[in-house]
Design a protein around this motif. Structure first.
Motif, PDB file in Angstrom:
ATOM      1  N   SER A 169      18.237  51.813 -11.319  1.00 43.32           N
ATOM      2  CA  SER A 169      17.255  51.293 -10.358  1.00 43.32           C
ATOM      3  C   SER A 169      16.136  50.507 -11.041  1.00 43.32           C
ATOM      4  CB  SER A 169      16.658  52.491  -9.617  1.00 43.32           C
ATOM      5  OG  SER A 169      15.526  52.110  -8.905  1.00 43.32           O
ATOM      6  N   THR A 170      15.530  49.617 -10.286  1.00 44.20           N
ATOM      7  CA  THR A 170      14.366  48.886 -10.803  1.00 44.20           C
ATOM      8  C   THR A 170      13.228  49.851 -11.126  1.00 44.20           C
ATOM      9  OG1 THR A 170      13.022  46.910 -10.409  1.00 44.20           O
ATOM     10  CG2 THR A 170      13.236  48.411  -8.565  1.00 44.20           C
ATOM     11  N   GLN A 171      13.242  51.030 -10.491  1.00 37.86           N
ATOM     12  CA  GLN A 171      12.214  52.048 -10.765  1.00 37.86           C
ATOM     13  C   GLN A 171      12.268  52.533 -12.215  1.00 37.86           C
ATOM     14  OE1 GLN A 171      12.713  51.950  -7.460  1.00 37.86           O
ATOM     15  NE2 GLN A 171      10.550  52.073  -6.966  1.00 37.86           N
ATOM     16  N   ALA A 172      13.383  52.289 -12.897  1.00 40.53           N
ATOM     17  CA  ALA A 172      13.482  52.719 -14.305  1.00 40.53           C
ATOM     18  C   ALA A 172      12.742  51.750 -15.222  1.00 40.53           C
ATOM     19  CB  ALA A 172      14.949  52.840 -14.713  1.00 40.53           C
ATOM     20  N   GLY A 174       7.241  49.979  -8.892  1.00 40.70           N
ATOM     21  CA  GLY A 174       7.355  51.040  -7.891  1.00 40.70           C
ATOM     22  C   GLY A 174       6.717  52.350  -8.307  1.00 40.70           C
ATOM     23  N   ARG A 175       6.177  52.435  -9.530  1.00 37.57           N
ATOM     24  CA  ARG A 175       5.549  53.692  -9.957  1.00 37.57           C
ATOM     25  C   ARG A 175       4.077  53.649  -9.565  1.00 37.57           C
ATOM     26  NH1 ARG A 175       8.076  55.910 -15.330  1.00 37.57           N
ATOM     27  NH2 ARG A 175      10.234  55.357 -14.967  1.00 37.57           N
ATOM     28  N   CYS A 176       3.692  54.492  -8.655  1.00 39.39           N
ATOM     29  CA  CYS A 176       2.378  54.342  -8.044  1.00 39.39           C
ATOM     30  C   CYS A 176       1.876  55.684  -7.545  1.00 39.39           C
ATOM     31  CB  CYS A 176       2.532  53.376  -6.871  1.00 39.39           C
ATOM     32  SG  CYS A 176       1.126  53.291  -5.807  1.00 39.39           S
ATOM     33  N   LEU A 177       0.566  55.894  -7.683  1.00 33.69           N
ATOM     34  CA  LEU A 177      -0.017  57.150  -7.204  1.00 33.69           C
ATOM     35  C   LEU A 177      -0.938  56.959  -6.007  1.00 33.69           C
ATOM     36  CD1 LEU A 177      -0.843  58.973 -10.556  1.00 33.69           C
ATOM     37  CD2 LEU A 177       0.863  59.605  -8.870  1.00 33.69           C
ATOM     38  N   VAL A 215      22.297  47.070 -14.352  1.00 33.09           N
ATOM     39  CA  VAL A 215      20.869  47.403 -14.405  1.00 33.09           C
ATOM     40  C   VAL A 215      20.126  46.462 -13.459  1.00 33.09           C
ATOM     41  CG1 VAL A 215      18.786  47.354 -15.828  1.00 33.09           C
ATOM     42  CG2 VAL A 215      20.871  48.385 -16.730  1.00 33.09           C
ATOM     43  N   ILE A 216      19.293  47.039 -12.619  1.00 27.10           N
ATOM     44  CA  ILE A 216      18.421  46.242 -11.746  1.00 27.10           C
ATOM     45  C   ILE A 216      17.123  46.066 -12.538  1.00 27.10           C
ATOM     46  CG2 ILE A 216      17.297  46.095  -9.498  1.00 27.10           C
ATOM     47  CD1 ILE A 216      19.505  48.464  -8.829  1.00 27.10           C
ATOM     48  N   LEU A 217      16.857  44.830 -12.923  1.00 31.76           N
ATOM     49  CA  LEU A 217      15.770  44.572 -13.864  1.00 31.76           C
ATOM     50  C   LEU A 217      14.406  44.901 -13.275  1.00 31.76           C
ATOM     51  CD1 LEU A 217      17.057  41.184 -15.269  1.00 31.76           C
ATOM     52  CD2 LEU A 217      17.071  43.395 -16.428  1.00 31.76           C
ATOM     53  N   ALA A 218      13.468  45.219 -14.161  1.00 26.68           N
ATOM     54  CA  ALA A 218      12.078  45.402 -13.733  1.00 26.68           C
ATOM     55  C   ALA A 218      11.606  44.080 -13.161  1.00 26.68           C
ATOM     56  CB  ALA A 218      11.222  45.802 -14.928  1.00 26.68           C
ATOM     57  N   ARG A 219      10.878  44.155 -12.079  1.00 28.00           N
ATOM     58  CA  ARG A 219      10.498  42.897 -11.425  1.00 28.00           C
ATOM     59  C   ARG A 219       9.341  42.205 -12.141  1.00 28.00           C
ATOM     60  NH1 ARG A 219       6.567  44.969  -6.796  1.00 28.00           N
ATOM     61  NH2 ARG A 219       5.318  45.940  -8.379  1.00 28.00           N
ATOM     62  N   SER A 223      17.339  56.278 -10.943  1.00 29.94           N
ATOM     63  CA  SER A 223      16.288  55.947 -11.910  1.00 29.94           C
ATOM     64  C   SER A 223      16.006  57.124 -12.843  1.00 29.94           C
ATOM     65  CB  SER A 223      15.008  55.527 -11.191  1.00 29.94           C
ATOM     66  OG  SER A 223      14.779  56.319 -10.072  1.00 29.94           O
ATOM     67  N   ASP A 224      16.148  58.332 -12.344  1.00 33.20           N
ATOM     68  CA  ASP A 224      15.793  59.529 -13.111  1.00 33.20           C
ATOM     69  C   ASP A 224      16.941  59.889 -14.062  1.00 33.20           C
ATOM     70  OD1 ASP A 224      13.940  62.267 -12.657  1.00 33.20           O
ATOM     71  OD2 ASP A 224      16.000  62.642 -13.305  1.00 33.20           O
TER      72      ASP A 224
END
Ligand code: SF4
Length: 405
Positions: free
Chosen positions: A118-121, A178-181, A140-144, A99-100
């Motif tokens: 990754s979907t994380q992208a 998946g981006r979460c704090l 590409v694994i699509l954004a969900r 993803s990075d």
């Protein structure tokens, strides 16, 4: 429209046992993480030696193995990452999932490994996918967060030949791709570096800032509310629509789930795809399979124009227990390894990729490993014999209906 016969069924492999289970039950490919650089640090994952063994095992079956390297890297990650990528290249892994952009850069410059984004992208448009294709990505694994209509449009607007993968089943969370704090904020464990403690599953209270003593009426039980706790994705009955939208790889979530979960879900999706490939309707008993293993309430996520839903408890349920896995069968006797208690008189259902699927064994005779008759199997991972005329295969699973189901 993708040809349903060519669609890849992609399964999670949290360890070697789960990898073998996924492939035995019909996955075309599996994805796994090493001990580092993967977003599931609490899954058992694979050592360097196990990565080689996993690749050999998968390739001997003519299937594919992908490795997640999808952390958001810091500068001091790169020295070790270089060594890790060399190992993956040597093991002949079929693709790495990244993803990075820094990780993508080092993979493209230092290796000839195929790259899946990754979907994380958070990839949500055809332009971004074309851009990744230009850089050298194969998939590409699509954004969900995308709807089926949006995926269809993306497919129409793509100018590059690149594969699209999407999640079809498993746990989801309220984070944006998946981006979460949350986890990092509450416990210092960073979801974006594979350390998520699933803080969204906890129970919360919500207060209005100006009235700290007054709880807002959102609580759903005595413990509070689970407003952040998403239902699980289940697209088993909509696979044709995903194929029509242009998805060529159907991904099952769950590297932290049990081997029984992997077996049940892979088996259900394999059989569903095979029915669709033969222009047949998916039978109801296949659609019921996901209920037999651990799950929350189900949702179709964002695919049908509405966001994923959250609900009132983080508890997972299942209607069957995994009681034993078959090691070998010979002459009316199956050698099994026990996983949960069962006894003489119990009815056990067979979970198998073969013809014995859903047949039942009424347990009449059991022996311990020394041939001594036993009435109850209640020692963890004990090996024992069950007498049955049904010809079982190594890897088949025996399950027992829960009493209140
Ligand atoms: S805390 Fe929950 S929402 Fe955040 S990444 Fe973890 S599972 Fe997802």
């Amino acid at each position: 429209m993708k040809d349903i016969k060519k669609i890849e069924l992609l399964a999670p492999a949290g360890n070697m046992e789960k990898l073998k289970t996924a492939l035995y039950f019909g996955a075309d490919a599996a994805y796994m993480g090493g001990h580092n650089f993967s977003l599931r640090q609490y899954s058992q994952n694979f050592s360097y030696d196990e990565i080689f063994e996993a690749a050999r095992y998968t390739h001997n079956l003519g299937k594919k193995l992908y490795v997640t390297v999808n952390i958001f890297a810091r500068d001091n990650d790169f020295a070790q990452l270089e060594e890790y990528l060399n190992i993956l290249q040597e093991a002949k892994i079929d693709a790495v999932i990244v993803s990075d952009l820094g990780v993508l850069d080092i993979v493209l410059k230092n290796t000839s490994l195929d790259v899946h984004i990754s979907t994380q992208a958070n990839t949500t448009n055809a332009r971004a996918i074309d851009f990744y294709a230009n850089l050298g990505a194969k998939r590409v694994i699509l954004a969900r967060e995308l709807t089926l209509k949006e995926i269809q449009n993306i497919n129409k607007n793509l100018t590059k030949d690149i594969e699209l993968e999407a999640f079809v089943h498993g746990a989801m969370c309220v984070s944006y791709s998946g981006r979460c704090l949350l986890s990092n904020f509450f416990t210092g464990r960073d979801s974006n570096r594979g350390e998520c403690v699933q803080s969204c599953r906890w129970d919360y209270m919500l207060y209005q800032k100006t009235k700290p003593d007054k709880q807002l009426v959102i609580n759903q039980d005595a413990k509070g509310t689970y407003i952040l706790n998403s239902k699980d994705l289940n697209m088993l009955n909509h696979l044709d629509k995903l194929a029509q939208a242009g998805i060529s790889s159907f991904k099952i979530e769950g590297r932290m789930k049990t081997a029984y979960y992997v077996a049940t879900i892979v088996n259900a999706y394999r059989r569903a795809l095979d029915y669709l490939a033969n222009n047949q309707k998916i039978p109801e008993y296949i659609l019921q399979e996901p209920y037999k293993t651990s799950h929350r309430e189900f949702t179709t996520g964002f695919y049908f124009d509405k966001p994923e839903e959250c609900y009132s408890s983080s508890r997972t349920i299942q209607t069957y227990d995994f009681v034993a896995i078959v090691k070998e069968y010979d002459n009316g006797k199956a050698l099994v390894e026990q996983r949960n208690r069962f006894e003489i008189g119990d009815e056990l259902e067979i979970l198998s990729p073969g013809d014995t699927f859903l047949k039942t064994i009424n347990v009449q005779k059991m022996q311990n490993i020394n041939g001594k008759p036993i009435m109850i199997a209640d020692q963890v991972q004990q090996e024992l014999y069950i007498h049955t005329d049904l010809k079982l295969n190594s890897g088949d699973i025996l399950r027992k209906k829960q009493k209140n189901s």
